[in-house]
Write a protein that holds these residues in place. Structure first.
Motif, PDB file in Angstrom:
ATOM      1  N   THR A 101       0.833  -1.204   0.000  1.00 27.30           N
ATOM      2  CA  THR A 101       0.000   0.000   0.000  1.00 27.30           C
ATOM      3  C   THR A 101       0.866   1.251   0.000  1.00 27.30           C
ATOM      4  OG1 THR A 101      -1.785  -1.142   1.185  1.00 27.30           O
ATOM      5  CG2 THR A 101      -1.773   1.266   1.271  1.00 27.30           C
ATOM      6  N   LEU A 102       1.856   1.274   0.866  1.00 33.06           N
ATOM      7  CA  LEU A 102       2.734   2.443   0.967  1.00 33.06           C
ATOM      8  C   LEU A 102       3.517   2.665  -0.321  1.00 33.06           C
ATOM      9  CD1 LEU A 102       4.151   1.822   4.566  1.00 33.06           C
ATOM     10  CD2 LEU A 102       2.290   3.365   3.906  1.00 33.06           C
ATOM     11  N   ALA A 103       4.075   1.592  -0.875  1.00 36.66           N
ATOM     12  CA  ALA A 103       4.890   1.718  -2.092  1.00 36.66           C
ATOM     13  C   ALA A 103       4.042   2.118  -3.286  1.00 36.66           C
ATOM     14  CB  ALA A 103       5.613   0.405  -2.372  1.00 36.66           C
ATOM     15  N   ALA A 104       2.837   1.534  -3.402  1.00 34.98           N
ATOM     16  CA  ALA A 104       1.963   1.876  -4.525  1.00 34.98           C
ATOM     17  C   ALA A 104       1.563   3.340  -4.467  1.00 34.98           C
ATOM     18  CB  ALA A 104       0.726   0.983  -4.503  1.00 34.98           C
ATOM     19  N   ALA A 105       1.242   3.817  -3.263  1.00 33.26           N
ATOM     20  CA  ALA A 105       0.879   5.230  -3.120  1.00 33.26           C
ATOM     21  C   ALA A 105       2.043   6.137  -3.506  1.00 33.26           C
ATOM     22  CB  ALA A 105       0.428   5.507  -1.686  1.00 33.26           C
ATOM     23  N   LYS A 106       3.245   5.775  -3.082  1.00 26.24           N
ATOM     24  CA  LYS A 106       4.428   6.562  -3.430  1.00 26.24           C
ATOM     25  C   LYS A 106       4.663   6.562  -4.941  1.00 26.24           C
ATOM     26  CE  LYS A 106       7.390   6.332   0.704  1.00 26.24           C
ATOM     27  NZ  LYS A 106       7.819   7.743   0.687  1.00 26.24           N
ATOM     28  N   MET A 107       4.562   5.392  -5.553  1.00 27.98           N
ATOM     29  CA  MET A 107       4.802   5.289  -6.988  1.00 27.98           C
ATOM     30  C   MET A 107       3.783   6.110  -7.772  1.00 27.98           C
ATOM     31  SD  MET A 107       5.478   1.854  -9.261  1.00 27.98           S
ATOM     32  CE  MET A 107       3.808   1.200  -9.109  1.00 27.98           C
ATOM     33  N   CYS A 108       2.587   6.244  -7.211  1.00 26.46           N
ATOM     34  CA  CYS A 108       1.532   7.009  -7.881  1.00 26.46           C
ATOM     35  C   CYS A 108       1.550   8.495  -7.508  1.00 26.46           C
ATOM     36  CB  CYS A 108       0.165   6.417  -7.539  1.00 26.46           C
ATOM     37  SG  CYS A 108      -0.123   4.797  -8.281  1.00 26.46           S
ATOM     38  N   GLY A 109       2.559   8.927  -6.747  1.00 20.41           N
ATOM     39  CA  GLY A 109       2.737  10.341  -6.455  1.00 20.41           C
ATOM     40  C   GLY A 109       1.847  10.886  -5.366  1.00 20.41           C
ATOM     41  N   TYR A 110       1.329  10.042  -4.506  1.00 21.39           N
ATOM     42  CA  TYR A 110       0.443  10.515  -3.440  1.00 21.39           C
ATOM     43  C   TYR A 110       1.227  11.351  -2.433  1.00 21.39           C
ATOM     44  CZ  TYR A 110      -2.793  10.413   0.514  1.00 21.39           C
ATOM     45  OH  TYR A 110      -3.615  10.758   1.556  1.00 21.39           O
ATOM     46  N   GLY A 111       0.650  12.488  -2.007  1.00 24.10           N
ATOM     47  CA  GLY A 111       1.362  13.399  -1.125  1.00 24.10           C
ATOM     48  C   GLY A 111       0.772  13.558   0.250  1.00 24.10           C
ATOM     49  N   GLY A 112      -0.322  12.866   0.561  1.00 26.63           N
ATOM     50  CA  GLY A 112      -0.947  12.999   1.869  1.00 26.63           C
ATOM     51  C   GLY A 112      -0.462  11.948   2.852  1.00 26.63           C
ATOM     52  N   ALA A 116      -6.885 -11.737  -2.585  1.00 28.21           N
ATOM     53  CA  ALA A 116      -7.798 -10.588  -2.517  1.00 28.21           C
ATOM     54  C   ALA A 116      -7.205  -9.444  -1.703  1.00 28.21           C
ATOM     55  CB  ALA A 116      -9.149 -11.015  -1.932  1.00 28.21           C
ATOM     56  N   LEU A 117      -6.551  -9.766  -0.594  1.00 31.27           N
ATOM     57  CA  LEU A 117      -5.984  -8.694   0.239  1.00 31.27           C
ATOM     58  C   LEU A 117      -4.724  -8.117  -0.392  1.00 31.27           C
ATOM     59  CD1 LEU A 117      -6.307  -7.008   2.724  1.00 31.27           C
ATOM     60  CD2 LEU A 117      -5.059  -8.732   4.038  1.00 31.27           C
ATOM     61  N   PHE A 118      -3.887  -8.949  -1.003  1.00 30.68           N
ATOM     62  CA  PHE A 118      -2.737  -8.432  -1.758  1.00 30.68           C
ATOM     63  C   PHE A 118      -3.218  -7.451  -2.827  1.00 30.68           C
ATOM     64  CE2 PHE A 118      -0.378 -11.914   0.093  1.00 30.68           C
ATOM     65  CZ  PHE A 118       0.958 -11.543   0.017  1.00 30.68           C
ATOM     66  N   SER A 119      -4.241  -7.858  -3.550  1.00 31.45           N
ATOM     67  CA  SER A 119      -4.780  -7.048  -4.639  1.00 31.45           C
ATOM     68  C   SER A 119      -5.294  -5.708  -4.130  1.00 31.45           C
ATOM     69  CB  SER A 119      -5.903  -7.822  -5.337  1.00 31.45           C
ATOM     70  OG  SER A 119      -6.487  -7.058  -6.360  1.00 31.45           O
ATOM     71  N   ALA A 120      -6.107  -5.753  -3.079  1.00 30.88           N
ATOM     72  CA  ALA A 120      -6.680  -4.525  -2.521  1.00 30.88           C
ATOM     73  C   ALA A 120      -5.593  -3.626  -1.944  1.00 30.88           C
ATOM     74  CB  ALA A 120      -7.706  -4.873  -1.454  1.00 30.88           C
ATOM     75  N   ALA A 121      -4.611  -4.232  -1.271  1.00 35.72           N
ATOM     76  CA  ALA A 121      -3.541  -3.454  -0.658  1.00 35.72           C
ATOM     77  C   ALA A 121      -2.783  -2.636  -1.691  1.00 35.72           C
ATOM     78  CB  ALA A 121      -2.566  -4.394   0.068  1.00 35.72           C
ATOM     79  N   ALA A 122      -2.549  -3.212  -2.860  1.00 35.99           N
ATOM     80  CA  ALA A 122      -1.835  -2.492  -3.916  1.00 35.99           C
ATOM     81  C   ALA A 122      -2.749  -1.480  -4.610  1.00 35.99           C
ATOM     82  CB  ALA A 122      -1.266  -3.479  -4.930  1.00 35.99           C
ATOM     83  N   GLU A 123      -3.980  -1.878  -4.894  1.00 40.37           N
ATOM     84  CA  GLU A 123      -4.888  -1.011  -5.657  1.00 40.37           C
ATOM     85  C   GLU A 123      -5.211   0.290  -4.932  1.00 40.37           C
ATOM     86  OE1 GLU A 123      -9.226  -1.144  -7.920  1.00 40.37           O
ATOM     87  OE2 GLU A 123      -8.636  -2.795  -6.599  1.00 40.37           O
ATOM     88  N   VAL A 124      -5.397   0.237  -3.605  1.00 37.68           N
ATOM     89  CA  VAL A 124      -5.791   1.459  -2.897  1.00 37.68           C
ATOM     90  C   VAL A 124      -4.711   2.534  -2.976  1.00 37.68           C
ATOM     91  CG1 VAL A 124      -7.404   0.346  -1.317  1.00 37.68           C
ATOM     92  CG2 VAL A 124      -4.996   0.540  -0.661  1.00 37.68           C
ATOM     93  N   GLY A 125      -3.465   2.133  -3.230  1.00 41.96           N
ATOM     94  CA  GLY A 125      -2.406   3.122  -3.392  1.00 41.96           C
ATOM     95  C   GLY A 125      -2.668   4.046  -4.567  1.00 41.96           C
ATOM     96  N   ALA A 126      -3.178   3.488  -5.664  1.00 40.09           N
ATOM     97  CA  ALA A 126      -3.521   4.309  -6.831  1.00 40.09           C
ATOM     98  C   ALA A 126      -4.808   5.075  -6.615  1.00 40.09           C
ATOM     99  CB  ALA A 126      -3.646   3.417  -8.070  1.00 40.09           C
TER     100      ALA A 126
END
Length: 338
Positions: free
Chosen positions: A66-77, A187-197
């Motif tokens: 989740t953390l890495a996906a959000a970072k890769m997608c440029g999330y700033g919050g 399912a949880l792996f999938s959701a954990a990554a997707e919410v980052g975007a």
């Protein structure tokens, strides 16, 4: 004493989670603080039992996604911190429930909570952690993230029921078992990554790519876990080699071996896994049958197949250190030491 079968095939022994851990280290420190804070309760048993499992280790791979996906997608919050903590609480709750259903005695090398505090306490504390997870999701204020993680929790529950149906069932096919893995683990792996975007408000194509990455990584991860039970060392597994067999669970190598076996071999599996009649030398016989039908190597081959799909899913993202770390996480998950 465990019976160990070494797997054949090329292994990437240099793959590591270290790059991913380093990239999200600061955020993970915040996640860990939230986890400890949210595990508190005026009911003493709740933090005591929760801390038993939380402190027992684990790679924390799902929240790191989740953390890495959000970072890769440029999330700033900072919403990704709470979502990552929510993901870990969902995972922890699932482990507590699983150990009750599976009647497991060891988790990550420690006595399971159900043996120390009882089945009822384990289930109820798992429910408490789920409640805390959803409170954190609401605090973030992203309906998209809440929907994804809520859907994942429902799918995980379906997977747990599916596992009850397929366990000890000699009619279970490869497709049946993969459906269980897809729901219960992926399912949880999938959701954990997707919410980052989603929290970064990225295009649907990026959310879909991360959903695919997480889902296929999760399937590969579980297939390797299944193989490890017949090939790994207890110190690596955090449980005794052959526990799935002794506890009459039906991992993927068993499914392959049973389907490929002759009448006599199938009778062995029906006696041991279906009827639970397991003798002193039966684990060695089970390992021999699995090796005879190449079931471990083929389980790993399937894991590598899903790992390749996960790798391709990230192709739409530009190259960089975060993408590189996520790709290496695939290699680590598939090529963990045995």
């Amino acid at each position: 004493m465990g019976v160990v079968v070494k797997l054949s095939g090329k292994r990437d022994s240099t793959a590591s989670l270290a790059p991913l851990v380093a990239l999200v280290e600061e955020d993970m420190s915040h996640v860990n603080r939230i986890i400890l804070d949210r595990a508190r309760s005026n009911v003493d048993l709740i933090p005591e039992l929760a801390r038993h499992l939380i402190d027992s280790g684990g790679k924390r791979l799902r929240p790191m996604l989740t953390l890495a996906a959000a970072k890769m997608c440029g999330y700033g919050g900072d919403g990704h911190i709470r979502l990552a903590a929510s993901v870990e609480f969902m995972h922890t709750a699932t482990l507590l429930h699983d150990d009750v259903v599976d009647e497991s005695n060891l988790r990550r090398g420690k006595t399971t909570a159900r043996l120390l505090w009882g089945n009822e306490a384990s289930v109820l504390v798992g429910d408490y952690l789920l409640g805390q997870a959803f409170k954190m999701m609401v605090d973030v204020g992203s309906l998209g993230a809440l929907r994804i993680l809520s859907d994942a929790r429902a799918i995980i529950a379906e997977g747990e029921v599916m596992q009850l149906i397929t366990a000890k069932n000699t009619e279970t096919t490869e497709d049946d078992y993969l459906a269980v893995i897809d729901a219960k683990t992926a399912a949880l792996f999938s959701a954990a990554a997707e919410v980052g975007a989603v929290i970064a408000e990225r295009p649907k194509s990026e959310a879909a790519a991360l959903r695919s990455y997480g889902r296929n990584l999760g399937v590969a991860f579980q297939l390797v876990d299944d193989a490890l039970d017949y090939s790994g060392e207890s110190s690596t597994l955090g449980k005794s080699t052959g526990d799935d067999f002794r506890e009459a669970r039906s991992p993927f190598p068993w499914v392959l071996s049973y389907r490929r076996g002759n009448a006599e071999e199938r009778a062995f599996w029906e006696r041991t896994l279906k009827e639970g009649d397991i003798g002193e030398n039966d684990l060695a016989e089970a390992v021999d049958l699995i090796a005879r039908h190449n079931a471990l190597a083929d389980t790993m081959e399937r894991a590598r197949h899903y790992g390749a799909i996960a790798r391709d899913a990230l192709a739409i993202f530009p190259d960089g250190e975060i993408k590189s770390a996520l790709l290496e996480a695939i290699e680590f998950s598939v090529d963990r030491p045995f």
